[in-house]
Design a protein around this motif. Structure first.
Motif, PDB file in Angstrom:
ATOM      1  N   MET A   1       0.422  -1.009  -0.055  1.00  0.00           N
ATOM      2  CA  MET A   1      -0.088  -0.261   0.062  1.00  0.00           C
ATOM      3  C   MET A   1       1.139   0.969   0.128  1.00  0.00           C
ATOM      4  SD  MET A   1      -3.201  -0.886   2.622  1.00  0.00           S
ATOM      5  CE  MET A   1      -2.416  -1.625   3.863  1.00  0.00           C
ATOM      6  N   THR A   2       0.770   2.106  -0.677  1.00  0.00           N
ATOM      7  CA  THR A   2       1.707   3.657  -0.816  1.00  0.00           C
ATOM      8  C   THR A   2       0.095   4.379   0.059  1.00  0.00           C
ATOM      9  OG1 THR A   2       1.621   2.624  -3.084  1.00  0.00           O
ATOM     10  CG2 THR A   2       2.342   4.812  -2.474  1.00  0.00           C
ATOM     11  N   PRO A   3       1.468   5.255   0.612  1.00  0.00           N
ATOM     12  CA  PRO A   3       0.253   6.210   2.034  1.00  0.00           C
ATOM     13  C   PRO A   3       0.422   6.900   0.702  1.00  0.00           C
ATOM     14  CG  PRO A   3       2.519   5.303   3.149  1.00  0.00           C
ATOM     15  CD  PRO A   3       2.192   5.088   1.946  1.00  0.00           C
ATOM     16  N   THR A   4      -0.676   8.721   0.854  1.00  0.00           N
ATOM     17  CA  THR A   4      -0.325   9.634   0.489  1.00  0.00           C
ATOM     18  C   THR A   4      -0.546  10.457   2.217  1.00  0.00           C
ATOM     19  OG1 THR A   4      -2.005   8.497  -1.522  1.00  0.00           O
ATOM     20  CG2 THR A   4      -2.276  11.371  -0.980  1.00  0.00           C
ATOM     21  N   THR A   5       0.463  11.417   0.909  1.00  0.00           N
ATOM     22  CA  THR A   5       0.655  12.866   2.276  1.00  0.00           C
ATOM     23  C   THR A   5      -0.271  14.078   1.948  1.00  0.00           C
ATOM     24  OG1 THR A   5       2.173  13.383   1.338  1.00  0.00           O
ATOM     25  CG2 THR A   5       2.386  11.570   3.725  1.00  0.00           C
ATOM     26  N   ARG A   6      -0.412  13.876   0.187  1.00  0.00           N
ATOM     27  CA  ARG A   6      -1.281  15.144   0.288  1.00  0.00           C
ATOM     28  C   ARG A   6      -2.534  15.721   0.601  1.00  0.00           C
ATOM     29  NH1 ARG A   6       0.821  15.961  -5.543  1.00  0.00           N
ATOM     30  NH2 ARG A   6      -1.113  17.206  -6.126  1.00  0.00           N
ATOM     31  N   LEU A   7      -3.077  16.742   0.433  1.00  0.00           N
ATOM     32  CA  LEU A   7      -4.176  16.348   0.835  1.00  0.00           C
ATOM     33  C   LEU A   7      -5.734  16.295  -0.527  1.00  0.00           C
ATOM     34  CD1 LEU A   7      -5.243  19.064   3.523  1.00  0.00           C
ATOM     35  CD2 LEU A   7      -5.923  16.807   3.884  1.00  0.00           C
ATOM     36  N   ASP A   8      -4.608  17.030  -1.630  1.00  0.00           N
ATOM     37  CA  ASP A   8      -5.766  17.765  -2.579  1.00  0.00           C
ATOM     38  C   ASP A   8      -6.004  15.303  -3.639  1.00  0.00           C
ATOM     39  OD1 ASP A   8      -2.969  17.432  -2.979  1.00  0.00           O
ATOM     40  OD2 ASP A   8      -3.410  18.650  -5.147  1.00  0.00           O
ATOM     41  N   GLU A   9      -5.490  15.195  -3.332  1.00  0.00           N
ATOM     42  CA  GLU A   9      -5.214  12.918  -3.943  1.00  0.00           C
ATOM     43  C   GLU A   9      -6.454  13.087  -2.705  1.00  0.00           C
ATOM     44  OE1 GLU A   9      -1.815  11.400  -3.812  1.00  0.00           O
ATOM     45  OE2 GLU A   9      -0.476  12.938  -4.078  1.00  0.00           O
ATOM     46  N   LEU A  10      -6.851  13.350  -1.869  1.00  0.00           N
ATOM     47  CA  LEU A  10      -7.436  12.884  -1.208  1.00  0.00           C
ATOM     48  C   LEU A  10      -9.294  12.773  -1.463  1.00  0.00           C
ATOM     49  CD1 LEU A  10      -6.520  12.866   2.489  1.00  0.00           C
ATOM     50  CD2 LEU A  10      -5.918  11.697   1.381  1.00  0.00           C
ATOM     51  N   THR A  11      -9.439  14.375  -2.346  1.00  0.00           N
ATOM     52  CA  THR A  11     -10.821  14.756  -2.713  1.00  0.00           C
ATOM     53  C   THR A  11     -11.514  13.343  -3.547  1.00  0.00           C
ATOM     54  OG1 THR A  11      -9.681  16.705  -3.061  1.00  0.00           O
ATOM     55  CG2 THR A  11     -11.547  16.358  -4.003  1.00  0.00           C
ATOM     56  N   GLY A  12     -12.937  13.730  -2.552  1.00  0.00           N
ATOM     57  CA  GLY A  12     -13.926  12.459  -3.598  1.00  0.00           C
ATOM     58  C   GLY A  12     -15.200  11.871  -2.167  1.00  0.00           C
ATOM     59  N   ASP A  13     -15.942  11.053  -2.513  1.00  0.00           N
ATOM     60  CA  ASP A  13     -17.115  10.777  -2.081  1.00  0.00           C
ATOM     61  C   ASP A  13     -16.488   9.026  -1.020  1.00  0.00           C
ATOM     62  OD1 ASP A  13     -18.236  13.214  -2.114  1.00  0.00           O
ATOM     63  OD2 ASP A  13     -18.482  12.526  -4.097  1.00  0.00           O
ATOM     64  N   TYR A  14     -16.670   8.682  -0.048  1.00  0.00           N
ATOM     65  CA  TYR A  14     -16.660   7.781   0.704  1.00  0.00           C
ATOM     66  C   TYR A  14     -17.163   7.553   1.407  1.00  0.00           C
ATOM     67  CZ  TYR A  14     -11.507   9.293   0.336  1.00  0.00           C
ATOM     68  OH  TYR A  14     -10.001  10.146  -0.688  1.00  0.00           O
ATOM     69  N   VAL A  15     -17.653   5.738   1.408  1.00  0.00           N
ATOM     70  CA  VAL A  15     -18.311   5.719   2.552  1.00  0.00           C
ATOM     71  C   VAL A  15     -17.644   5.031   3.547  1.00  0.00           C
ATOM     72  CG1 VAL A  15     -18.754   2.762   0.509  1.00  0.00           C
ATOM     73  CG2 VAL A  15     -20.187   3.883   2.477  1.00  0.00           C
ATOM     74  N   ILE A  16     -18.024   4.297   4.645  1.00  0.00           N
ATOM     75  CA  ILE A  16     -17.762   3.761   5.030  1.00  0.00           C
ATOM     76  C   ILE A  16     -17.999   2.569   5.912  1.00  0.00           C
ATOM     77  CG2 ILE A  16     -17.486   4.012   8.023  1.00  0.00           C
ATOM     78  CD1 ILE A  16     -18.738   6.335   8.644  1.00  0.00           C
ATOM     79  N   ASP A  17     -15.890   2.224   5.860  1.00  0.00           N
ATOM     80  CA  ASP A  17     -15.960   1.039   5.899  1.00  0.00           C
ATOM     81  C   ASP A  17     -16.198   0.587   7.119  1.00  0.00           C
ATOM     82  OD1 ASP A  17     -14.387  -2.060   5.475  1.00  0.00           O
ATOM     83  OD2 ASP A  17     -12.747  -1.230   5.370  1.00  0.00           O
ATOM     84  N   ILE A  18     -17.314  -0.525   7.356  1.00  0.00           N
ATOM     85  CA  ILE A  18     -17.826  -1.059   8.837  1.00  0.00           C
ATOM     86  C   ILE A  18     -16.950  -1.900   8.954  1.00  0.00           C
ATOM     87  CG2 ILE A  18     -20.230  -0.234   8.507  1.00  0.00           C
ATOM     88  CD1 ILE A  18     -21.421  -3.338   7.387  1.00  0.00           C
ATOM     89  N   ALA A  19     -16.059  -2.926   8.695  1.00  0.00           N
ATOM     90  CA  ALA A  19     -15.416  -3.702   8.384  1.00  0.00           C
ATOM     91  C   ALA A  19     -13.912  -3.386   9.647  1.00  0.00           C
ATOM     92  CB  ALA A  19     -14.910  -4.645   7.307  1.00  0.00           C
TER      93      ALA A  19
END
Length: 181
Positions: A1-19
């Motif tokens: 897995m590749t970590p991301t540190t720039r906030l602009d790379e996180l833009t988007g819609d997400y769903v909570i992973d209940i697991a």
């Protein structure tokens, strides 16, 4: 897995992973011990705007019936007398504002509804990491919490429980959210 540190790379819609998410609480009992618990049934969505974090938001719905503390008797009492799950099956949170406090910390303000009562809360949130999983799914992690006075939502049974259980309850969360493709 590749970590991301720039906030602009996180833009988007997400769903909570209940697991991979825990939503819990801590309350003091008789001012000497702590009772920890969690909710096992919940769902929600997150919108992240890395360029403008103030445009980010979260919605969360928790099934109050799913409360677990490790004691069936206590859980039944919490479901009935404290949370009144028959009349108020859901606990909800809907953000109204997000403010960035430093590179990885934010204050998320919103409306928390318990027992049909809605009150404003502000939770401290830490952005942990954004990563691409082994299946190519992008996920982001958060953790944080807020201490509330349960009396503000009418979460009490009687005068004895008001004396034996601290009115302050710390709500804790450790959330993983998956970006929608």
């Amino acid at each position: 897995m590749t970590p991301t540190t720039r906030l602009d790379e996180l833009t988007g819609d997400y769903v909570i992973d209940i697991a991979h998410t825990r939503i819990g609480f801590v309350a003091r009992h008789t001012m000497a011990t702590r009772v920890r618990g969690q909710f096992d049934e919940f769902g929600g969505t997150v919108h992240l705007d890395g360029g403008h974090p103030s445009r980010s938001g979260v919605r969360l719905a928790i099934r109050a019936q799913s409360i677990q503390t490790g004691s069936k008797q206590r859980d039944d009492l919490l479901r009935g007398k404290f949370l009144d799950v028959e009349n108020h099956p859901d606990i909800t949170f809907s953000s109204v504002g997000v403010a960035r406090t430093d590179d990885t910390h934010f204050t998320v303000t919103g409306d928390l509804t318990i027992r049909g009562v809605t009150q404003p809360v502000s939770a401290g949130v830490e952005l942990l990491v954004g990563t691409t999983g082994p299946r190519g799914d992008f996920r982001v992690g958060f953790r944080g919490g807020v201490t509330v006075d349960r009396g503000d939502w009418g979460v009490n049974w009687n005068a004895v429980t008001r004396a034996l259980i601290s009115p302050e309850v710390t709500l804790e969360f450790d959330i993983t959210a998956l970006r929608n493709p």
